[in-house]
Enzyme design. Sequence first.
Site, PDB file in Angstrom:
ATOM      1  N   GLU A 109       0.794  -1.225   0.000  1.00 26.55           N
ATOM      2  CA  GLU A 109       0.000   0.000   0.000  1.00 26.55           C
ATOM      3  C   GLU A 109       0.830   1.279   0.000  1.00 26.55           C
ATOM      4  O   GLU A 109       0.376   2.314  -0.506  1.00 26.55           O
ATOM      5  CB  GLU A 109      -0.938   0.002   1.217  1.00 26.55           C
ATOM      6  CG  GLU A 109      -1.942  -1.144   1.243  1.00 26.55           C
ATOM      7  CD  GLU A 109      -2.974  -1.030   0.126  1.00 26.55           C
ATOM      8  OE1 GLU A 109      -3.236   0.101  -0.319  1.00 26.55           O
ATOM      9  OE2 GLU A 109      -3.493  -2.078  -0.309  1.00 26.55           O
ATOM     10  N   SER A 384     -30.885 -31.402 -18.625  1.00 23.44           N
ATOM     11  CA  SER A 384     -32.129 -31.271 -19.386  1.00 23.44           C
ATOM     12  C   SER A 384     -32.936 -30.034 -19.023  1.00 23.44           C
ATOM     13  O   SER A 384     -33.872 -29.678 -19.737  1.00 23.44           O
ATOM     14  CB  SER A 384     -32.998 -32.521 -19.181  1.00 23.44           C
ATOM     15  OG  SER A 384     -32.393 -33.648 -19.789  1.00 23.44           O
TER      16      SER A 384
END
Length: 866
Positions: A109, A384
């Site tokens: 950072e 299906s």
Amino acid sequence: MADGPRSTKGKKPEKKGKKRTNKRKLGVWLFFTGAVAIVCGIIGYLLIILNGERILAENQDKFILPEASTIYDANGKEVMKLSQAGGNRENVEFAEIPELMRDAVIATEDRRFEEHSGIDLWSIGRALVKDVVARSAVEGGSTITQQLAKNLFLTQDKTFFRKATEASIAVALEHKKTKDEIITMYLNRIYFGKGAYGIKAAAKYYFNTELKDLKLWQMATLAAIPKAPGNYNPINNPENSLERRAVVLQLMYDQGYITQTEMEEAKAVKYVPVDHPKTSNDQYLTFIDYMVDEAEKVSGLTEEQLRIGGYKIYTTLNTQAQSVMEREFDEDSNFEESVDEQKEQGAMIIVDHRNGEIQAMVGGRDYVNKGLNRVIKQPRQPGSAFKPITVYGPAVESGDWYPWSILQDVKTCYGSYCPTDSNKVKYIGAVSMRQSLKESRNASAVWLLNEMGVKTGLKFAEKMGFELDSSKDRNLAIGLGGLTNGVTVFDMAKAYSAFANEGKSVDPHALIRITDKNDEAVYAYDAPAPEQLMRPETAYYMTDMMQAVTEKGGTGVGARIDRPVAGKTGTTQHGIPGLKTGYNRDAWFAGYTAEWTAVVWMGYDHTDKDHMIKKSSAQSAAMFGEVMRDAIKGVKKGSFAKPADVQEEKPPVGITNFNAVYDEASAMVKLSWSPVEGEGMQYRVFRKEASEQAFTKLLDSLDATGVDDMSVAPGMSYTYYVTAYDPKKDMEGTPSEQLKVDIPEAEITPPDTEEPGEVVPPEEENPLPGDGTEQPGDGTTPPDEGTPGNGETPGNGETPNNGGTPNNGGQPVDPGTGNGGTGDTGTTPGGDGSVPADGQPTDGAGNGTGTGTGGNAGTGNVPATP
């Protein structure tokens, strides 16, 4: 001549004094300008510090956790404080934070954290350049101190004014606090996603460990999160987290915190999520998590702001439906028992397709705050359940096919692709589209997709919101839900909602509006204009066919409740070599009432030979029924809309009393049936030879009772069926039962076509003409042969036996009469056969008695041949 001084005639004398004066003036000006700049800089710096310290002094309460936001359900009733939905924080002292953990955060950072005084001018300059190039504020350039200032006091808006204020607070913080205090405040205050505030809570949540026991790869994983908690936490996005972890480790290596060996080892570790026990405060967690994610996207607020900003958040949550769904997912009997600790999982969503409001959602069994939401985060093969999307839906939409259209359910290979029926009775030949869908027949579905074209199926699926792989999914396997990337429960709910909503698109959403502490609107849902994805007639026909799935003989009977339900089951096979068939990876039921659409998925997160489901789609259909039965109580019953111009005519009824028998005398197969009511009705006869895969139309007949097939060959077997066809409506009825006829191997002798006797002039033989007084023959012994008459031959129940044969001997006889024998037991099948579990009628065997008529009278009044 001696050299003397050079002449200067014609040249201007140098003004050395003026040059020196100009240089002095320039120096004075630069000195003055520099002094002013320094003074301004000092004043500006002091103003920045003073402004920052003023803000700190005026906002001491900002160091205290702000007010939690409130969640309201669809009725406007308060449900909970958002911070209660998993938010947690545990502060730690500087000494408790491992040094390598601090190093990981600083390397990621703010690598110059120990050097700057709150703002990093080099980073700010880089950010300004990028902002100018992009013509907007896109680059952060924030130090850890600035991030802390922003989280404590400011909004998330990326403006230059906000950045200046942020910088002033950061400088003030650096004057008030030490570096150790700042990094400690930062790691206690920063949000790590999944409701975890601070490094200690994050370590416990993601790894179930104390800070002092964190390993390097775990530290790097945590350090990777704050940049984008929703995107880089290892539970929501494991792949993004792994990539970001590698970046953190590389930065740590580049800055000398770790060795290359340590870096490579830490990069290779695979994260396994922690199993979090469920608590009494864990109600509605899936819905709340989804709603917060949605709110982040549409409102521009961060999750942290949403949780602790004191907002009022109004949602679509139906607490009754949500509670019922969570209750059923907590019931172990609704799931198969696992062989080990890995449970069979599931996910479900309910959407009101009339307005798109999400009623309830569960992302898995034992779901915990910010856990894996399988509704939206886990694509699976739909099996299906995808047939309405890629086969039946596009077929009906084309206008060429209807629920009563006849398909071919036959064993066929398309190149190397050979789909197989999984039904108890396989490959039944001719089948209506409605029956094919009801019984989830694979062969007929793929046959239909092949007939209409894969491109048609892909285009319809795209309209329904599925982005299939344009190259890898361009094949017939999509007809059975075999996809490259799979689909999510959310995707399926959105698509099936369109079938339920008269073919119009639906926008599922969980948010209604957000207001701030002063009841000022922050966000309000604005429904997008619906798109007509298919014809209303298509949606109606699909709904009509899918209702049959929940009827007797359908694959989804477990989904039936006290109101009409349409839907489709789906399973995907395991595909593991050597493992017995009947086990599946995924089980689906996607269905809807006139009011709500719901989709259920069940299966294991990680499938192998020990982790397969055995109950197939039946358990998913049953879960749909268990949840919807109680969840929808109190909702006024509606009915499925029927378009005004939908085709009202029904196809002809099916053929009954169909019979097919081979007649040796005529060498033909005689086909008969009962006529069907209707003017001008025609009958279509279909035949398939034993070696053929599909039926072909043999002939069209106007005869309402039967026809003869004269094109049969010895030693062959043929299977027949018949349909009624109404030419005025261009509609074909359901097929009759299929009957098989075996043709004998023996050579077939054509019937005798000679006349009974030859007429000879009397003078050649001088016979006495018959006077017709003799007794009629009894059909047992002809005078010239002495053999029994053919009336002894049993009748076949259809063709009367021939009677006595006229005498052709020397003496004519009177007409003989033969008594026909009694016919054998008929071969006509009986009524409907037994119906197995999957609803396909078997061939019933019935008894019928055929009667043969006695011999025809012979004629004996012709002259006898000598």
